[in-house]
Write an enzyme that holds these catalytic residues in place. Sequence first.
Site, PDB file in Angstrom:
ATOM      1  CB  CYS A 125      11.678  52.224  -9.059  1.00  0.00           C
ATOM      2  SG  CYS A 125      10.751  51.013 -10.030  1.00  0.00           S
ATOM      3  CB  CYS A 128      10.863  48.434  -7.345  1.00  0.00           C
ATOM      4  SG  CYS A 128      10.988  47.428  -8.840  1.00  0.00           S
ATOM      5  CG  HIS A 138      11.575  48.844 -13.285  1.00  0.00           C
ATOM      6  ND1 HIS A 138      11.229  48.306 -12.059  1.00  0.00           N
ATOM      7  CD2 HIS A 138      10.705  48.302 -14.185  1.00  0.00           C
ATOM      8  CE1 HIS A 138      10.208  47.496 -12.211  1.00  0.00           C
ATOM      9  NE2 HIS A 138       9.860  47.478 -13.486  1.00  0.00           N
ATOM     10  CB  CYS A 139      14.707  44.937 -16.044  1.00  0.00           C
ATOM     11  SG  CYS A 139      14.556  43.805 -17.446  1.00  0.00           S
ATOM     12  CB  CYS A 142      13.712  41.237 -14.686  1.00  0.00           C
ATOM     13  SG  CYS A 142      14.966  40.454 -15.725  1.00  0.00           S
ATOM     14  CB  CYS A 153      20.950  39.443 -23.189  1.00  0.00           C
ATOM     15  SG  CYS A 153      21.601  38.492 -24.578  1.00  0.00           S
ATOM     16  CB  CYS A 159      18.095  41.578 -16.378  1.00  0.00           C
ATOM     17  SG  CYS A 159      18.400  43.346 -16.462  1.00  0.00           S
TER      18      CYS A 159
END
Length: 332
Positions: A125, A128, A138-139, A142, A153, A159
Amino acid sequence: MALSRALRCCQRIFSWIPVIIISSVVLWSYYAYVFELCFVTLSNHLERVAYLLIFHVCFIMFWWTYWKAIFTSPSTPCKKFQLSYTDKERYEMEERPDVQKQILVDIAKKLPIFTRAQSGAIRFCDRCQVIKPDRCHHCSVCETCVLKMDHHCPWVNNCVGFSNYKFFLLFLSYSMIYCVFIASTVFQYFLKFWVGDLPNGSAKFHVLFLLFVALMFFVSLMFLFGYHCWLVAKNRSTLEAFSAPVFQNGPDRNGFHVGLCRNLQQVFGEDKKLWFIPVFTSLGDGHYFPLRTLGESENPLLANEEKWLEDGGSDEESADENEPSVIIRTES
């Protein structure tokens, strides 16, 4: 910069709207059931007490699991998956993609990693600056990497991943029980109001809409809960159901499927008495998982798995030695 911060602030505020909607509907249902149905409509004292007792048990379990799903922070990769200052500098200074990939491969040899990117490279990532553990993604909402990420959700504004997946499943199940109980106990009074056996009043409106709302939410939750039950039985996340994880020998949707019983234990733990209580009992630390079948000789990235365990595994394991862990089981 100021505009970007303002937009992020607005986004965070608007992200709570689904939670506010659900909370408002549930609080209204509490008022409608307890006061308008039980205290205004019901005349049988024993029936009223029984309804109130069961209703409050369902109501408490619903809120408990819902707030646990909302406020349990997603688990992120530990420090062992972050690049050291030297490795980060060497990676960023290197302009050749092939050499960058080899740098990540050399670092990943010290970590228990089975999966790769679609291209065959180490999953890394850039935002990050971490090497992604298996099943980590990876979100973008968030803005962080989440261990065993399932999905983000909006109804819990969180997350859903390794740390709160059990809570999310319990939230769905207790939501369905809550809706079924309301619909089954309200139905007879719905019919009485409908045919005119009970006098018109404010209770009529609340009782009629209680049934419609309970049935509507039950139908939508039933499909979502059934889908996640299938995912748990197969030991897949939502992301893995759409895009199979890639292993050394290629993509495999069933790579983490180790049998129904062990799949359930991955999420709910080994103590069945705690399966239906919203306390964390999932096995492991979210950084590595047992595999269906894979020989260690087939995966050079795991050559130093024993070294990882001797060094203490993840930070979470060293913080709590009593936490049950999952050791990778390989089969030749």
